[in-house]
Design a protein around this motif. Sequence first.
Motif, short mmCIF file in Angstrom:
data_model
loop_
_atom_site.label_atom_id
_atom_site.label_comp_id
_atom_site.label_asym_id
_atom_site.label_seq_id
_atom_site.Cartn_x
_atom_site.Cartn_y
_atom_site.Cartn_z
N GLU A 1 29.33 6.52 -42.67
CA GLU A 1 29.41 6.16 -41.25
C GLU A 1 30.57 5.21 -40.99
O GLU A 1 31.30 5.34 -40.00
N ASN B 1 33.79 6.02 -38.62
CA ASN B 1 34.04 5.18 -37.45
C ASN B 1 35.29 4.31 -37.60
O ASN B 1 35.54 3.44 -36.76
N MET C 1 28.38 2.05 -35.28
CA MET C 1 27.80 2.73 -36.44
C MET C 1 26.41 3.24 -36.10
O MET C 1 25.62 2.53 -35.46
N ASN C 2 26.09 4.43 -36.50
CA ASN C 2 24.81 5.06 -36.18
C ASN C 2 23.73 4.58 -37.15
O ASN C 2 23.42 5.25 -38.15
#
Length: 333
Positions: free
Chosen positions: A281, A285, A1-2
């Motif tokens: 996110e 993902n 996850m960013n």
Amino acid sequence: MNWHSIFSVSLEAIIGSTTIAYALAAIGLNVHFGYTGLLNFGQSAFLGVGAYGIAITVSTFDLPFFLGVAIGLAAAIILALLLGIPTLRLRADYLAIVTIAAAEIIRLIYRATGLHKWTGASDGLQGFSQDFYDLSPFQGSKGVSLFGDLITFTDRELWVLLVGWTLVALSCLVVWLLMKSPWGRVLKAIREDEDAVRSLGKNVFSYKMQSLVIGGVIGCLGGFVFALDRAAVQPDTWGTEFTFFAYTIVILGGAARVFGPVVGAAIFWVLLVFIDATLSEAINNKDIPSWLISTNQAGSVRYILVGIGLILLLIYRPQGIFGDKREVMLDVR
């Protein structure tokens, strides 16, 4: 996850223009509700007349920017008088009914196709903010990056933030000075028992009207910030949900507290942005299965989660973060 992206947009939300606009709206509403006990459910109308005051003056009639500011402020004062004169001598619920209706009437007037020439109808107006940005001392700069490039603001955004937070600081200072004065103590007394204040010879109607005007003008400043930052106005921006968000912010930060609306606005918007970014996110993902929540549903889920948190806040701390339960009894409104 960013997480870098998530924290970046969350930090920007804390000090961003949306937080500023809602903080100003909530500061004005706090004068009405927190200090005076006025049930104003049409605060969005004050922001709307401020935003459209600038937009129509500059974009439609090609008049100076500061004249538009003056017209917006004058429109907010006139609106407060029109709302207050027939209702402030009656029970509090009459003001609530009139203000929520007035806000919707004003929004629908902006949307009216017959007024498209002046208001742009549902398309709104653009092309009125350049004179404001021409005043910026940051013109031509590369902007600024903070926290190791975690958040970045352009020169235009810096100018909006500087002006916006200056207005927030001045509004808080004005409210603090007013509420420490004898005038402010009369407002608090009206909130608690206006019959007792009336028996002491005070003109309750006059004090209520002054409170409605001051809170409306402060809210109008939020409309300026909101419109100038986006360089556009659109009527549906000023729906009733705007006022309900402002009430949420006031209660979250603590009614009848000078900095309560500011802290409440920052917390409210950072929670919304953080949850929305995290959910998006996680969905992208595949951490959250698409059959459970889709990307399009993330925006709605964030309101549900924040709403649950606010319900718990009202149950366990109804006075808000900085509020005093002895001073503001939300359960008797």
